[in-house]
Design a protein around this motif. Structure first.
Motif, PDB file in Angstrom:
ATOM      1  N   LEU A  43      38.725  43.152  36.763  1.00  0.00           N
ATOM      2  CA  LEU A  43      37.963  44.100  37.584  1.00  0.00           C
ATOM      3  C   LEU A  43      37.005  43.394  38.530  1.00  0.00           C
ATOM      4  N   THR A  44      37.017  42.079  38.534  1.00  0.00           N
ATOM      5  CA  THR A  44      36.124  41.304  39.398  1.00  0.00           C
ATOM      6  C   THR A  44      36.692  41.211  40.807  1.00  0.00           C
ATOM      7  N   ASN A  45      35.934  40.582  41.682  1.00  0.00           N
ATOM      8  CA  ASN A  45      36.401  40.404  43.062  1.00  0.00           C
ATOM      9  C   ASN A  45      37.699  39.605  43.113  1.00  0.00           C
ATOM     10  N   GLY A  46      37.831  38.674  42.195  1.00  0.00           N
ATOM     11  CA  GLY A  46      39.062  37.886  42.114  1.00  0.00           C
ATOM     12  C   GLY A  46      39.990  38.376  41.030  1.00  0.00           C
ATOM     13  N   GLY A  47      39.810  39.634  40.614  1.00  0.00           N
ATOM     14  CA  GLY A  47      40.598  40.180  39.522  1.00  0.00           C
ATOM     15  C   GLY A  47      42.088  40.230  39.807  1.00  0.00           C
ATOM     16  N   ALA A  48      42.450  40.383  41.079  1.00  0.00           N
ATOM     17  CA  ALA A  48      43.872  40.426  41.426  1.00  0.00           C
ATOM     18  C   ALA A  48      44.564  39.117  41.062  1.00  0.00           C
ATOM     19  N   TYR A  49      43.825  37.999  41.155  1.00  0.00           N
ATOM     20  CA  TYR A  49      44.397  36.703  40.786  1.00  0.00           C
ATOM     21  C   TYR A  49      44.598  36.624  39.268  1.00  0.00           C
ATOM     22  N   SER A 109      35.804  36.456  46.816  1.00  0.00           N
ATOM     23  CA  SER A 109      36.164  35.477  45.788  1.00  0.00           C
ATOM     24  C   SER A 109      36.934  34.341  46.439  1.00  0.00           C
ATOM     25  N   SER A 110      36.610  33.126  46.039  1.00  0.00           N
ATOM     26  CA  SER A 110      37.310  31.958  46.577  1.00  0.00           C
ATOM     27  C   SER A 110      38.550  31.612  45.763  1.00  0.00           C
ATOM     28  N   GLY A 111      38.775  32.337  44.667  1.00  0.00           N
ATOM     29  CA  GLY A 111      39.929  32.072  43.819  1.00  0.00           C
ATOM     30  C   GLY A 111      39.571  32.211  42.359  1.00  0.00           C
ATOM     31  N   LEU A 112      40.430  31.708  41.484  1.00  0.00           N
ATOM     32  CA  LEU A 112      40.202  31.834  40.051  1.00  0.00           C
ATOM     33  C   LEU A 112      38.974  31.070  39.576  1.00  0.00           C
ATOM     34  N   GLY A 113      38.568  30.077  40.341  1.00  0.00           N
ATOM     35  CA  GLY A 113      37.379  29.318  39.972  1.00  0.00           C
ATOM     36  C   GLY A 113      36.096  30.062  40.261  1.00  0.00           C
ATOM     37  N   ASP A 114      36.160  31.123  41.058  1.00  0.00           N
ATOM     38  CA  ASP A 114      34.991  31.924  41.408  1.00  0.00           C
ATOM     39  C   ASP A 114      35.438  33.363  41.618  1.00  0.00           C
ATOM     40  N   VAL A 115      35.596  34.090  40.520  1.00  0.00           N
ATOM     41  CA  VAL A 115      36.121  35.453  40.617  1.00  0.00           C
ATOM     42  C   VAL A 115      35.067  36.469  41.015  1.00  0.00           C
ATOM     43  N   GLY A 116      33.793  36.085  40.972  1.00  0.00           N
ATOM     44  CA  GLY A 116      32.742  36.993  41.416  1.00  0.00           C
ATOM     45  C   GLY A 116      32.332  37.990  40.347  1.00  0.00           C
ATOM     46  N   TYR A 117      31.778  39.112  40.819  1.00  0.00           N
ATOM     47  CA  TYR A 117      31.218  40.106  39.918  1.00  0.00           C
ATOM     48  C   TYR A 117      32.216  41.227  39.622  1.00  0.00           C
ATOM     49  N   ILE A 118      31.934  41.951  38.524  1.00  0.00           N
ATOM     50  CA  ILE A 118      32.745  43.118  38.179  1.00  0.00           C
ATOM     51  C   ILE A 118      32.426  44.250  39.151  1.00  0.00           C
ATOM     52  N   ARG A 119      33.447  44.893  39.675  1.00  0.00           N
ATOM     53  CA  ARG A 119      33.277  46.017  40.591  1.00  0.00           C
ATOM     54  C   ARG A 119      33.117  47.299  39.763  1.00  0.00           C
ATOM     55  N   TRP A 120      31.955  47.898  39.846  1.00  0.00           N
ATOM     56  CA  TRP A 120      31.649  49.034  38.994  1.00  0.00           C
ATOM     57  C   TRP A 120      32.576  50.229  39.274  1.00  0.00           C
ATOM     58  N   GLN A 121      33.030  50.367  40.526  1.00  0.00           N
ATOM     59  CA  GLN A 121      33.931  51.478  40.846  1.00  0.00           C
ATOM     60  C   GLN A 121      35.232  51.367  40.052  1.00  0.00           C
TER      61      GLN A 121
END
Length: 585
Positions: free
Chosen positions: A440-446, A201-213
């Protein structure tokens, strides 16, 4: 849930009461008429463990140790204790007493205190929703770690995994290892690249996909939450016997193990060695106040909800003192658990203790501590019990947070929801799960960081300030004291009254003003949040707080008569009406 009634005079903006806060020996005050059908705790310990479980959460283990060493080690304990004594504990006591006397949730309680402030109840519920959107995701991270711990060699031990990079540096058990600013430990890369996958993820503008795990982990967490809450306090009161006590067993084991590690004394010295110059910094006092308020949890509606199921004559004063002491002592002991390991890490890296944990917040639990555990004898055992402790600590707080919403809404709409608790709780859990998907996305921590900072931070402190002001100045400190006397048989002392009227609100105002005048840049993993995200954060914060002025305007517009007429009616009502409580046993 029971239906609660109170005789209300049409047009009142605040609960009827005599001028100059006279007690109801001379002028009667309204008391809620209770029915016998309200749920009750099966045992006193069910209530105490529920309150302790809510107050003692993940923040006691990660936030307190980090804030402590960031703000001067042992010197930080001085503002922490002062803020607890004059701010946190009095407000904690106030909420327990309010909930027990009025026996209703965070929304409908304002019908009996000061109806014009009813928006506070709605704001509390919205903030509790925001907490559920990110807090349970952190528990899901812990569950992911728990599952990963069942291996002979923990996956964050080496740099030979698919997610590792050339910067991965494993210094344990090796000599002449150079640690640079670009070095990353196996535990850090496991957390950032395998669990969170923030590199995608490049940041909040591109959080990516939900991580199924993580979504599967979160689903399991909410399943546990639902079946713990669906039947009310009689079921949740049994669950907390495990979830609230197990963390203390684990903390004791980890503290003993940490004390035997080489270099542990360095961490303890750093923890207790005071840096007095830090006390001159405003940020230290703000952090101390924020920590004690977020730890004890006044303003979240949880204490109102849990205490509302107590017997009318329960000793809420003793409960407030005991649970507050347990909470603060847990934070202090957790500091030893964390700092012994930090000293061990510093010894292995040959650096200072303050250089060990570079990341704030959850990273202390998901990077630093697992890294140390991975290099202990019996690492699998210690990893399993550590993450069981984290899961149980988190679940207790989730139980309390959602029970605050459940009690508040069901007490506000008893005719509709009193016999549909299971369906309502199911709907609430589904809403919380769906609201958590972005975390839960790649950028979910943000997203988690943004919700924690803006969805809860300043709004909840402002709400506690308004709550304390409304109770002390509008409802009346003498009336409130008489309420406590009717329950306990004695009136609160001068110390408590002064704190409720002046000191506690002043501390809260100090935190709010300091936070507004000294905003800190928001960063996470070297990612600096863009300006537009800060604007979004302010909108999130305003989305809860705005219901307070909105409801005030609504109440003023729809209440007949002028403000002067309303005040005259309020005083006349206090002289003419007596309302007798029907106390449930």
């Amino acid at each position: 849930m029971p239906h609660q009634e109170q005789v209300m005079v049409h047009g009142n903006l605040c609960a009827p009461g005599p001028p100059n806060n006279a007690g109801y020996n001379s002028n009667p005050v309204p008391v809620i008429i209770q029915t016998e059908s309200r749920d009750k705790w099966s045992k006193k310990m069910d209530f105490l463990l529920s309150v302790i479980g809510f107050a003692v959460d993940l923040g006691n283990v990660w936030r307190f140790p980090y804030i402590c060493y960031q703000n001067g080690g042992g010197a930080f304990l001085i503002p922490y204790v002062l803020m607890a004594v004059f701010g946190g504990v009095p407000l904690f006591y106030m909420e327990l007493a309010l909930g027990q006397f009025h026996r209703t949730g965070a929304i409908s309680i304002w019908k009996h205190i000061c109806p014009i402030f009813k928006g506070i109840g709605f704001a509390i519920c919205i903030i509790a929703l925001y907490v559920s959107f990110y807090y349970n995701t952190i528990i899901a991270w812990a569950l992911f770690y728990f599952y990963s711990s069942f291996s002979s060699t923990l996956p964050w031990t080496s740099c030979d995994n698919a997610w590792n990079t050339e910067n991965c540096t494993n210094y344990f058990g090796k000599d002449n290892v150079t640690w640079t600013n670009y070095s990353r430990s196996p535990a850090e890369e496991f957390y950032t690249r395998n669990v969170l996958a923030v590199h995608e993820s490049s940041g909040l503008g591109d959080v990516g996909y939900i991580r199924w795990q993580l979504m599967l982990c979160l689903f399991l967490i909410f399943t546990i939450v639902y079946f713990s809450l669906w039947k009310g306090v009689k079921t949740s009161g049994k669950v907390v016997w495990v979830t609230a006590t197990l963390p203390y067993v684990v903390l004791l084991i980890l503290m003993i193990r940490g004390a035997t590690l080489p270099g542990a004394w360095k961490g303890v010295v750093f923890y207790l060695n005071p840096k007095w110059e830090k006390l001159k910094e405003t940020s230290v006092w703000v952090d101390a106040a924020a920590q004690i308020f977020f730890s004890l949890g006044p303003g979240f509606g949880v204490l109102l909800a849990l205490s509302s199921y107590n017997p009318f004559n329960n000793n809420c004063y003793r409960d407030a003192i005991v649970t507050s002491l347990v909470n603060c002592l847990t934070s202090f002991v957790s500091g030893f658990v964390i700092f012994t390991v930090l000293g061990y890490m510093a010894e292995q890296r040959n650096v200072n203790v303050e250089d060990v944990a570079r990341d704030k917040g959850p990273s202390l639990l998901f990077i630093t501590y697992p890294e140390a555990i991975a290099n202990m004898v019996g690492s699998t055992f210690f990893a399993v019990i550590f993450f069981v402790m984290m899961i149980t600590l988190g679940l207790d707080s989730t139980f309390g947070g959602l029970e605050a919403i459940i009690t508040a809404v069901m007490d506000e709409y008893p005719d509709t929801l009193s016999h549909r608790r299971e369906l309502f709780v199911l709907g609430l859990v589904v809403v919380c799960f769906l609201g958590s998907l972005s975390t839960l996305t790649n950028g979910g921590a943000y997203v988690v960081k943004l919700l924690e900072e803006f969805g809860v931070g300043s709004p909840i402190i402002a709400i506690v300030f308004l709550e304390a002001t409304a109770v002390s100045w509008f409802y009346g400190i003498n009336r409130f004291s008489n309420d406590i006397k009717s329950m306990l048989g004695y009136t609160p002392g001068l110390f408590w009254k002064v704190c409720w009227v002046a000191i506690s609100p002043a501390f809260l105002a100090y935190i709010i003003i300091s936070s507004l005048l000294n905003p800190q840049p928001l960063t996470l993993f070297d990612y600096e949040f863009p300006d537009w995200s800060i604007t979004v954060g302010y909108i999130i914060g305003a989305s809860s707080f705005m219901w307070i002025p909105i409801y005030m305007v609504y109440k003023l517009v729809w209440t007949p008569g002028s403000l002067k007429q309303v005040r005259q009616m309020r005083v006349q009502t206090a002289d003419q009406n007596t309302m007798i409580p029907k106390q449930s046993t």
